[in-house]
Design a protein around this motif. Structure first.
Motif, mmCIF file in Angstrom:
data_model
loop_
_atom_site.group_PDB
_atom_site.id
_atom_site.type_symbol
_atom_site.label_atom_id
_atom_site.label_comp_id
_atom_site.label_asym_id
_atom_site.label_seq_id
_atom_site.Cartn_x
_atom_site.Cartn_y
_atom_site.Cartn_z
ATOM 1 N N ALA A 1 0.849 -1.188 0.000
ATOM 2 C CA ALA A 1 0.000 0.000 0.000
ATOM 3 C C ALA A 1 0.885 1.239 0.000
ATOM 4 O O ALA A 1 1.844 1.319 0.767
ATOM 5 N N GLN A 2 0.557 2.172 -0.874
ATOM 6 C CA GLN A 2 1.261 3.450 -0.931
ATOM 7 C C GLN A 2 0.232 4.536 -0.655
ATOM 8 O O GLN A 2 -0.742 4.670 -1.403
ATOM 9 N N LEU A 3 0.421 5.270 0.419
ATOM 10 C CA LEU A 3 -0.508 6.308 0.824
ATOM 11 C C LEU A 3 0.154 7.669 0.663
ATOM 12 O O LEU A 3 1.271 7.881 1.142
ATOM 13 N N TYR A 4 -0.551 8.557 -0.022
ATOM 14 C CA TYR A 4 -0.077 9.922 -0.238
ATOM 15 C C TYR A 4 -1.033 10.842 0.509
ATOM 16 O O TYR A 4 -2.235 10.827 0.254
ATOM 17 N N ILE A 5 -0.510 11.596 1.450
ATOM 18 C CA ILE A 5 -1.314 12.477 2.278
ATOM 19 C C ILE A 5 -0.875 13.915 2.027
ATOM 20 O O ILE A 5 0.325 14.197 1.952
ATOM 21 N N ALA A 6 -1.847 14.804 1.839
ATOM 22 C CA ALA A 6 -1.528 16.189 1.492
ATOM 23 C C ALA A 6 -0.844 16.926 2.636
ATOM 24 O O ALA A 6 -0.007 17.799 2.398
ATOM 25 N N ASP A 7 -1.195 16.581 3.877
ATOM 26 C CA ASP A 7 -0.612 17.267 5.033
ATOM 27 C C ASP A 7 -0.337 16.236 6.117
ATOM 28 O O ASP A 7 -1.261 15.611 6.640
ATOM 29 N N VAL A 8 0.913 16.054 6.455
ATOM 30 C CA VAL A 8 1.296 15.055 7.445
ATOM 31 C C VAL A 8 0.642 15.335 8.811
ATOM 32 O O VAL A 8 0.508 14.429 9.625
ATOM 33 N N ALA A 9 0.164 16.545 9.032
ATOM 34 C CA ALA A 9 -0.562 16.855 10.265
ATOM 35 C C ALA A 9 -1.873 16.065 10.347
ATOM 36 O O ALA A 9 -2.424 15.902 11.434
ATOM 37 N N ASP A 10 -2.354 15.566 9.218
ATOM 38 C CA ASP A 10 -3.589 14.765 9.164
ATOM 39 C C ASP A 10 -3.329 13.273 9.358
ATOM 40 O O ASP A 10 -4.245 12.461 9.206
ATOM 41 N N LEU A 11 -2.113 12.899 9.680
ATOM 42 C CA LEU A 11 -1.749 11.483 9.785
ATOM 43 C C LEU A 11 -2.627 10.722 10.777
ATOM 44 O O LEU A 11 -3.053 9.601 10.495
ATOM 45 N N ALA A 12 -2.919 11.297 11.929
ATOM 46 C CA ALA A 12 -3.718 10.593 12.939
ATOM 47 C C ALA A 12 -5.120 10.270 12.415
ATOM 48 O O ALA A 12 -5.617 9.162 12.611
ATOM 49 N N GLY A 13 -5.752 11.212 11.742
ATOM 50 C CA GLY A 13 -7.090 10.967 11.187
ATOM 51 C C GLY A 13 -7.072 9.914 10.102
ATOM 52 O O GLY A 13 -7.959 9.051 10.035
ATOM 53 N N MET A 14 -6.055 9.979 9.241
ATOM 54 C CA MET A 14 -5.912 8.971 8.197
ATOM 55 C C MET A 14 -5.679 7.595 8.813
ATOM 56 O O MET A 14 -6.302 6.614 8.425
ATOM 57 N N ASN A 15 -4.788 7.529 9.807
ATOM 58 C CA ASN A 15 -4.496 6.253 10.457
ATOM 59 C C ASN A 15 -5.710 5.692 11.185
ATOM 60 O O ASN A 15 -5.888 4.461 11.241
ATOM 61 N N ALA A 16 -6.575 6.541 11.728
ATOM 62 C CA ALA A 16 -7.788 6.062 12.401
ATOM 63 C C ALA A 16 -8.675 5.297 11.417
ATOM 64 O O ALA A 16 -9.178 4.209 11.726
ATOM 65 N N ALA A 17 -8.849 5.847 10.220
ATOM 66 C CA ALA A 17 -9.647 5.160 9.196
ATOM 67 C C ALA A 17 -8.942 3.891 8.730
ATOM 68 O O ALA A 17 -9.567 2.836 8.577
ATOM 69 N N TRP A 18 -7.646 3.972 8.488
ATOM 70 C CA TRP A 18 -6.863 2.815 8.034
ATOM 71 C C TRP A 18 -6.914 1.683 9.056
ATOM 72 O O TRP A 18 -7.189 0.533 8.718
ATOM 73 N N ASP A 19 -6.660 2.006 10.330
ATOM 74 C CA ASP A 19 -6.614 0.988 11.374
ATOM 75 C C ASP A 19 -7.958 0.284 11.549
ATOM 76 O O ASP A 19 -8.000 -0.910 11.838
ATOM 77 N N ALA A 20 -9.053 1.017 11.358
ATOM 78 C CA ALA A 20 -10.393 0.417 11.461
ATOM 79 C C ALA A 20 -10.691 -0.485 10.268
ATOM 80 O O ALA A 20 -11.507 -1.402 10.359
ATOM 81 N N TRP A 21 -10.023 -0.246 9.150
ATOM 82 C CA TRP A 21 -10.306 -0.967 7.902
ATOM 83 C C TRP A 21 -9.437 -2.205 7.712
ATOM 84 O O TRP A 21 -9.918 -3.253 7.281
#
Length: 116
Positions: free
Chosen positions: A65-85
């Protein structure tokens, strides 16, 4: 020579290709860019589920998996969705990088490679 099967072929890209038992997804981005990063990530992960199912695969068979995030400050929110999935015991190798995405309202783009 092995057959290459392409899905949703457009003038610039295909959404997915399958070759030799491996499915390659194009970068998936959210449909609703007004959502926060968690919501956008959930949308993208749902798209990935649908595409993998069309290819005869699923998220337990992700090879990378390759994840591109526009702002690394959003990492926690992205990881919350990823971890649940992502299923326990099936977490794939993953890279996450901060990147300027094609549309400024997109907060996430995900590229997946999986076994069929």
């Amino acid at each position: 020579m092995s057959k290459i099967e392409r899905f949703d072929v457009g003038p610039r890209l295909s959404e997915m290709a399958v070759h030799n038992g491996v499915v390659y997804l194009a970068g998936q981005v959210p449909d609703d860019a007004t959502a926060d990063v968690k919501g956008q990530t959930e949308q993208v992960l749902a798209m990935i589920d649908k595409l993998l199912a069309r290819a005869g695969s699923d998220k337990t068979k992700i090879l990378r998996a390759q994840l591109y995030i526009a702002d690394v400050a959003d990492l926690a929110g992205m990881n919350a969705a990823w971890d649940a999935w992502v299923p326990a015991g099936h977490t794939p190798p993953r890279a996450t990088v901060e990147a300027k995405l094609a549309k400024p309202e997109w907060k996430i783009e995900i590229v997946i490679t999986a076994a069929v």
